[in-house]
Design a protein around this motif. Structure first.
Motif, PDB file in Angstrom:
ATOM      1  N   SER A 190      57.887   2.879 -92.849  1.00  0.00           N
ATOM      2  CA  SER A 190      56.672   3.689 -92.918  1.00  0.00           C
ATOM      3  C   SER A 190      56.163   4.042 -91.530  1.00  0.00           C
ATOM      4  N   VAL A 191      55.514   5.189 -91.435  1.00  0.00           N
ATOM      5  CA  VAL A 191      54.841   5.583 -90.205  1.00  0.00           C
ATOM      6  C   VAL A 191      53.372   5.870 -90.511  1.00  0.00           C
ATOM      7  N   MET A 232      64.244  11.918 -91.704  1.00  0.00           N
ATOM      8  CA  MET A 232      64.822  10.825 -90.924  1.00  0.00           C
ATOM      9  C   MET A 232      64.768   9.501 -91.692  1.00  0.00           C
ATOM     10  N   GLY A 233      64.150   9.522 -92.872  1.00  0.00           N
ATOM     11  CA  GLY A 233      64.131   8.334 -93.712  1.00  0.00           C
ATOM     12  C   GLY A 233      62.839   7.544 -93.695  1.00  0.00           C
ATOM     13  N   TYR A 234      61.792   8.101 -93.082  1.00  0.00           N
ATOM     14  CA  TYR A 234      60.517   7.403 -93.020  1.00  0.00           C
ATOM     15  C   TYR A 234      59.603   7.813 -94.177  1.00  0.00           C
ATOM     16  N   ALA A 235      58.825   6.860 -94.666  1.00  0.00           N
ATOM     17  CA  ALA A 235      57.706   7.169 -95.552  1.00  0.00           C
ATOM     18  C   ALA A 235      56.505   7.501 -94.679  1.00  0.00           C
ATOM     19  N   ILE A 236      55.738   8.503 -95.055  1.00  0.00           N
ATOM     20  CA  ILE A 236      54.608   8.968 -94.250  1.00  0.00           C
ATOM     21  C   ILE A 236      53.309   8.494 -94.889  1.00  0.00           C
ATOM     22  N   ASP A 237      52.611   7.614 -94.187  1.00  0.00           N
ATOM     23  CA  ASP A 237      51.325   7.107 -94.642  1.00  0.00           C
ATOM     24  C   ASP A 237      50.218   7.724 -93.800  1.00  0.00           C
ATOM     25  N   ILE A 238      49.399   8.550 -94.424  1.00  0.00           N
ATOM     26  CA  ILE A 238      48.256   9.132 -93.729  1.00  0.00           C
ATOM     27  C   ILE A 238      47.124   8.111 -93.781  1.00  0.00           C
ATOM     28  N   TYR A 253      53.777  13.797 -97.433  1.00  0.00           N
ATOM     29  CA  TYR A 253      53.275  12.441 -97.221  1.00  0.00           C
ATOM     30  C   TYR A 253      53.575  11.606 -98.454  1.00  0.00           C
ATOM     31  N   ASP A 254      53.537  10.299 -98.280  1.00  0.00           N
ATOM     32  CA  ASP A 254      53.804   9.371 -99.369  1.00  0.00           C
ATOM     33  C   ASP A 254      52.543   8.686 -99.875  1.00  0.00           C
ATOM     34  N   ASN A 255      51.662   8.327 -98.954  1.00  0.00           N
ATOM     35  CA  ASN A 255      50.399   7.680 -99.313  1.00  0.00           C
ATOM     36  C   ASN A 255      49.301   8.185 -98.399  1.00  0.00           C
ATOM     37  N   ILE A 256      48.059   8.113 -98.883  1.00  0.00           N
ATOM     38  CA  ILE A 256      46.910   8.400 -98.028  1.00  0.00           C
ATOM     39  C   ILE A 256      45.920   7.263 -98.193  1.00  0.00           C
ATOM     40  N   TYR A 257      45.528   6.664 -97.061  1.00  0.00           N
ATOM     41  CA  TYR A 257      44.602   5.546 -97.059  1.00  0.00           C
ATOM     42  C   TYR A 257      43.314   5.950 -96.348  1.00  0.00           C
ATOM     43  N   PHE A 258      42.197   5.587 -96.943  1.00  0.00           N
ATOM     44  CA  PHE A 258      40.891   5.861 -96.352  1.00  0.00           C
ATOM     45  C   PHE A 258      40.370   4.559 -95.746  1.00  0.00           C
ATOM     46  N   VAL A 259      40.161   4.573 -94.440  1.00  0.00           N
ATOM     47  CA  VAL A 259      39.838   3.366 -93.678  1.00  0.00           C
ATOM     48  C   VAL A 259      38.559   3.600 -92.884  1.00  0.00           C
ATOM     49  N   ASN A 260      37.642   2.667 -92.949  1.00  0.00           N
ATOM     50  CA  ASN A 260      36.415   2.775 -92.157  1.00  0.00           C
ATOM     51  C   ASN A 260      36.733   2.333 -90.727  1.00  0.00           C
ATOM     52  N   LYS A 261      37.377   3.219 -89.986  1.00  0.00           N
ATOM     53  CA  LYS A 261      37.861   2.892 -88.641  1.00  0.00           C
ATOM     54  C   LYS A 261      36.733   2.674 -87.640  1.00  0.00           C
ATOM     55  N   TYR A 262      35.572   3.309 -87.877  1.00  0.00           N
ATOM     56  CA  TYR A 262      34.525   3.338 -86.858  1.00  0.00           C
ATOM     57  C   TYR A 262      33.254   2.636 -87.308  1.00  0.00           C
TER      58      TYR A 262
END
Length: 207
Positions: free
Chosen positions: A9-10, A90-96, A119-128
């Motif tokens: 994954s990236v 290139m064989g990567y899963a794309i995680d947004i 993309y493969d997944n999208i994650y919502f993260v409280n980064k800030y």
């Protein structure tokens, strides 16, 4: 979308990595308050400081920016979709992994579909460490949660988040060069790139 088992994954940020959000904020600033600000002068994540407006007015701008209508209007970052297609091949899963509030998910997914961004997944993260609607929902991840995830490399525009990823996950981080990430300490894991073309060049020499 589910990641295929065993697939590498990236981590890919959304705003100003896939989607040109900063210019939209500048446009809203002018439309709402008549204040002009050049893209080059958006030199920090603290919008109240860069835009010289109150925190209350910043919240109003973000409310507009996070509306379905505005999200759909945003332009894509040059070569982002093409680069992710190549990364997928290139064989990567794309995680947004985005710092947007969770309620923007339907519009964000519509935007990704409109511009054919794979993309493969999208994650919502409280980064800030933001508070309020969309940042404290049960399905919103904390920044600490991403330390438990496994990525081969990351693409970010926030220097602070790039350093966090580098320090805690010890993976390569491609930092897209933006006015707001020019100041601050970096490290050996972080590679500054002017665009997706440079990211793909770097990947082609290491893969």
């Amino acid at each position: 979308m589910m990641t295929e088992e065993g697939k590498k994954s990236v981590y890919v940020d959304f705003d100003d990595v896939l989607c040109s959000t900063a210019q939209s904020l500048i446009d809203i600033l002018f439309q709402q308050y008549g204040k002009k600000l050049s893209y080059e002068n958006l030199t920090c994540f603290d919008l109240s400081k860069c835009m010289n407006i109150t925190n209350e007015n910043v919240e109003k701008i973000l409310d507009i920016a996070h509306s379905d209508e505005k999200i759909i209007q945003n332009d894509p970052v040059k070569k982002a979709s093409e680069a992710l297609s190549m990364i997928s091949e290139m064989g990567y899963a794309i995680d947004i992994v985005t710092g947007r509030p969770l309620f923007t998910k339907p519009a964000s997914e519509k935007w990704l579909s409109t511009y054919c961004v794979p993309y493969d997944n999208i994650y919502f993260v409280n980064k800030y460490s933001r508070q309020g609607d969309g940042y404290e929902d049960g399905d919103t991840l904390a920044l600490e949660d991403i330390k438990k995830m496994r990525f081969s490399f990351a693409v970010e525009d926030s220097l602070e988040t790039a350093v966090f990823i580098s320090n805690h996950m010890n993976i390569p981080v491609f930092l897209l060069d933006r006015p707001w990430n020019k100041n601050g300490d970096s490290d050996a894991n972080i590679k500054r790139c002017r665009g997706w073309g440079e990211i793909m060049e770097a990947l082609s020499t290491t893969s």
